[in-house]
Design a protein around this motif. Sequence first.
Motif, PDB file in Angstrom:
ATOM      1  N   ALA A 135     -19.707  12.895  -0.889  1.00  0.00           N
ATOM      2  CA  ALA A 135     -20.821  13.481  -1.640  1.00  0.00           C
ATOM      3  C   ALA A 135     -20.750  15.001  -1.684  1.00  0.00           C
ATOM      4  N   GLN A 136     -20.134  15.596  -0.674  1.00  0.00           N
ATOM      5  CA  GLN A 136     -20.044  17.063  -0.610  1.00  0.00           C
ATOM      6  C   GLN A 136     -18.823  17.622  -1.325  1.00  0.00           C
ATOM      7  N   THR A 137     -17.973  16.755  -1.863  1.00  0.00           N
ATOM      8  CA  THR A 137     -16.700  17.217  -2.427  1.00  0.00           C
ATOM      9  C   THR A 137     -16.665  17.208  -3.947  1.00  0.00           C
ATOM     10  N   ILE A 138     -17.748  16.795  -4.586  1.00  0.00           N
ATOM     11  CA  ILE A 138     -17.757  16.685  -6.044  1.00  0.00           C
ATOM     12  C   ILE A 138     -17.930  18.077  -6.648  1.00  0.00           C
ATOM     13  N   GLN A 139     -16.926  18.509  -7.366  1.00  0.00           N
ATOM     14  CA  GLN A 139     -16.963  19.875  -7.887  1.00  0.00           C
ATOM     15  C   GLN A 139     -16.045  20.007  -9.097  1.00  0.00           C
ATOM     16  N   GLY A 140     -16.224  21.071  -9.841  1.00  0.00           N
ATOM     17  CA  GLY A 140     -15.378  21.357 -10.986  1.00  0.00           C
ATOM     18  C   GLY A 140     -14.226  22.267 -10.615  1.00  0.00           C
ATOM     19  N   ALA A 141     -13.659  22.923 -11.628  1.00  0.00           N
ATOM     20  CA  ALA A 141     -12.491  23.782 -11.397  1.00  0.00           C
ATOM     21  C   ALA A 141     -12.493  24.931 -12.389  1.00  0.00           C
ATOM     22  N   THR A 142     -11.957  26.053 -11.955  1.00  0.00           N
ATOM     23  CA  THR A 142     -11.781  27.200 -12.840  1.00  0.00           C
ATOM     24  C   THR A 142     -10.518  26.998 -13.669  1.00  0.00           C
ATOM     25  N   ARG A 143     -10.574  27.331 -14.957  1.00  0.00           N
ATOM     26  CA  ARG A 143      -9.424  27.194 -15.846  1.00  0.00           C
ATOM     27  C   ARG A 143      -9.031  28.573 -16.367  1.00  0.00           C
ATOM     28  N   HIS A 144      -7.765  28.914 -16.231  1.00  0.00           N
ATOM     29  CA  HIS A 144      -7.260  30.197 -16.723  1.00  0.00           C
ATOM     30  C   HIS A 144      -6.711  29.995 -18.127  1.00  0.00           C
ATOM     31  N   ILE A 145      -7.329  30.662 -19.094  1.00  0.00           N
ATOM     32  CA  ILE A 145      -6.952  30.493 -20.488  1.00  0.00           C
ATOM     33  C   ILE A 145      -6.710  31.866 -21.115  1.00  0.00           C
ATOM     34  N   PRO A 146      -5.957  31.939 -22.247  1.00  0.00           N
ATOM     35  CA  PRO A 146      -5.652  33.246 -22.848  1.00  0.00           C
ATOM     36  C   PRO A 146      -6.845  33.911 -23.526  1.00  0.00           C
ATOM     37  N   ILE A 147      -7.879  33.149 -23.850  1.00  0.00           N
ATOM     38  CA  ILE A 147      -9.085  33.743 -24.438  1.00  0.00           C
ATOM     39  C   ILE A 147      -9.751  34.646 -23.388  1.00  0.00           C
ATOM     40  N   PRO A 148     -10.243  35.826 -23.773  1.00  0.00           N
ATOM     41  CA  PRO A 148     -10.906  36.692 -22.787  1.00  0.00           C
ATOM     42  C   PRO A 148     -12.256  36.101 -22.370  1.00  0.00           C
ATOM     43  N   SER A 149     -12.198  35.260 -21.381  1.00  0.00           N
ATOM     44  CA  SER A 149     -13.401  34.561 -20.955  1.00  0.00           C
ATOM     45  C   SER A 149     -13.222  34.054 -19.527  1.00  0.00           C
ATOM     46  N   HIS A 150     -14.339  33.666 -18.958  1.00  0.00           N
ATOM     47  CA  HIS A 150     -14.321  32.947 -17.677  1.00  0.00           C
ATOM     48  C   HIS A 150     -14.646  31.491 -17.990  1.00  0.00           C
ATOM     49  N   ALA A 151     -13.705  30.592 -17.720  1.00  0.00           N
ATOM     50  CA  ALA A 151     -13.875  29.178 -18.077  1.00  0.00           C
ATOM     51  C   ALA A 151     -13.852  28.316 -16.824  1.00  0.00           C
ATOM     52  N   TYR A 152     -14.750  27.369 -16.780  1.00  0.00           N
ATOM     53  CA  TYR A 152     -14.768  26.446 -15.648  1.00  0.00           C
ATOM     54  C   TYR A 152     -15.367  25.112 -16.073  1.00  0.00           C
ATOM     55  N   THR A 153     -15.139  24.111 -15.250  1.00  0.00           N
ATOM     56  CA  THR A 153     -15.719  22.793 -15.504  1.00  0.00           C
ATOM     57  C   THR A 153     -16.733  22.465 -14.424  1.00  0.00           C
ATOM     58  N   ARG A 154     -17.682  21.633 -14.805  1.00  0.00           N
ATOM     59  CA  ARG A 154     -18.674  21.113 -13.877  1.00  0.00           C
ATOM     60  C   ARG A 154     -18.597  19.590 -13.892  1.00  0.00           C
ATOM     61  N   ARG A 155     -18.706  18.970 -12.719  1.00  0.00           N
ATOM     62  CA  ARG A 155     -18.845  17.514 -12.631  1.00  0.00           C
ATOM     63  C   ARG A 155     -20.310  17.215 -12.396  1.00  0.00           C
ATOM     64  N   GLU A 156     -20.930  16.521 -13.346  1.00  0.00           N
ATOM     65  CA  GLU A 156     -22.357  16.269 -13.281  1.00  0.00           C
ATOM     66  C   GLU A 156     -22.635  14.761 -13.269  1.00  0.00           C
ATOM     67  N   PRO A 157     -23.739  14.360 -12.636  1.00  0.00           N
ATOM     68  CA  PRO A 157     -24.077  12.926 -12.642  1.00  0.00           C
ATOM     69  C   PRO A 157     -24.423  12.455 -14.047  1.00  0.00           C
ATOM     70  N   LEU A 158     -24.289  11.145 -14.263  1.00  0.00           N
ATOM     71  CA  LEU A 158     -24.541  10.561 -15.580  1.00  0.00           C
ATOM     72  C   LEU A 158     -26.017  10.360 -15.860  1.00  0.00           C
ATOM     73  N   GLY A 159     -26.776   9.947 -14.852  1.00  0.00           N
ATOM     74  CA  GLY A 159     -28.197   9.674 -15.047  1.00  0.00           C
ATOM     75  C   GLY A 159     -28.621   8.390 -14.379  1.00  0.00           C
ATOM     76  N   VAL A 160     -29.178   7.460 -15.152  1.00  0.00           N
ATOM     77  CA  VAL A 160     -29.639   6.182 -14.629  1.00  0.00           C
ATOM     78  C   VAL A 160     -28.541   5.145 -14.851  1.00  0.00           C
ATOM     79  N   VAL A 161     -28.023   4.597 -13.762  1.00  0.00           N
ATOM     80  CA  VAL A 161     -26.947   3.603 -13.811  1.00  0.00           C
ATOM     81  C   VAL A 161     -27.549   2.211 -13.670  1.00  0.00           C
ATOM     82  N   GLY A 162     -27.114   1.307 -14.528  1.00  0.00           N
ATOM     83  CA  GLY A 162     -27.487  -0.096 -14.395  1.00  0.00           C
ATOM     84  C   GLY A 162     -26.354  -0.857 -13.731  1.00  0.00           C
ATOM     85  N   ALA A 163     -26.633  -1.473 -12.598  1.00  0.00           N
ATOM     86  CA  ALA A 163     -25.608  -2.228 -11.863  1.00  0.00           C
ATOM     87  C   ALA A 163     -25.946  -3.709 -11.919  1.00  0.00           C
ATOM     88  N   ILE A 164     -24.961  -4.515 -12.299  1.00  0.00           N
ATOM     89  CA  ILE A 164     -25.101  -5.968 -12.338  1.00  0.00           C
ATOM     90  C   ILE A 164     -24.030  -6.552 -11.439  1.00  0.00           C
TER      91      ILE A 164
END
Length: 494
Positions: A135-164
């Motif tokens: 649970a403590q290890t879920i994280q995104g990552a920084t991406r180095h791209i040629p566009i002059p920007s700071h880019a990163y990803t986020r891992r986010e929960p989906l919401g309400v899960v239905g389990a059968i």
Amino acid sequence: MRSHREERVMTDSVSRPHIEPGKLFIGGEWAEAFAKGRRDITDPSTGQVITTVAEADAADVDAAVAAGRKAFGTWSQTSGRERARILHRVADVIRRREDELVAVESVDVGKPVSLCRAVDVATAAEIYEYYSGLAQTIQGATRHIPIPSHAYTRREPLGVVGAITPFNFPLILSSSKIAPALAAGNVMVHKPAEDTPLSALLMAEILAEAGVPDGVLNVVTGDGAVAGEALLRHPGIDKIAFTGSTKIGRYAAATAGEGLKPVTMELGGNAAQIVFEDADLDKAIGSAIKAFVFNTGQFCMGGPRLLVHRPLYDTVLEILAGAVAGVPVGDPFDPATVVGPMAAERHLAKVEEYVRIAKEQGGRIVTGGERLDLGGGYYYQPTVIAGLSDDSPVVQEEIFGPVLTVQPFDTEEEAVAMANGTPYGLAAGLQTTDLARAHRVAARLEAGIVWVNDWAMLDPAIPFGGVKQSGYGREYGPEVLESYTKVKSVVIAL
């Protein structure tokens, strides 16, 4: 489901529990179904009704989803560290209330108490423990791209899960969905199998005791065609996690797909175990027996097909005849019992029908082949069948009972073709002392998990799942967290 454990010797006895009528668990409260419907729950070892549970319909599912949606805002923002603490407490409470869970799972499914203790309850605790760490290890990552920007990803929960979840491993298969979903910050509405809902209700109580906030886990018991259908179609459900038969899974995936819900499907199996000429025969026979009698054969990753190198074929059949006949079948609450009843009368009737077909097609019953009259329960003898062709439905289809077919082969190529020759691809196995062969054959077997020189070696850290008609997506391991999160990219101009 794990069976690769040293058996724990039981020094105490577990009695059949008295179980109060069950209610729905919605928003942290126990409630009757809106329509006041009830469903009988039967003890498979006696055929007698032991309690009733609430029969949910679409209105109850709607209430559960609303409770989940309300809880999601807070739970999704709870730190991974805090979620980890809570999930670890769940594991602690499971271990503290072990006897209750053993008794409930046994009387609900017909599992021997020794199996419930050493496998089902112990594994459930380990699942929550494992995902508390992740649970403590879920994280995104920084991406180095040629566009002059700071880019990163986020891992986010989906919401309400239905389990059968299905009837055969209620405690483990619900835990394998609830724990990673909650670890990732999701909330859940769980619809357990209509025949075996009791441990799901007890686990709702256990999660609440461990500090899981109200609405994070909701449990709706009832019929799949009503409550399950409502869950699949509900617009407030963000993902479906399904375990069950291929037939129902196909329908569930199509129905959820109408709403473009992401789904994971852990479906049926019909695994083969290959015994090569250089195998350790004692280990191979023990593994073969475990693979088809474990949980009375009601195991999607069981091994109901045994493929034996022809020079060993007659010897293997002779050994199986004696060994399988000696497997203890009986009262699940007797600690010496290895094989209990089938979970329901209809499952027993299905096994009987397949054995009848085998006899009609010239199959030889090496041992077993009959229903057992034990106290009114749904018992069937562990059965070994020889002499069937590859195209027999008894070989091709999932029997889901304590039945093993044994077929000879002549070459490695033939063995692999036979093993891969069904529509399923959940598990497979082989017995050999040749390390090169083990790697070579494992790579060619069409299965989500391959076991070498044993069967059902499972751990929460090892992912499993199907190919072909056995489904898609993975349970267990860090891999499952990908199914309970979505990736968001953030790009900030500099």
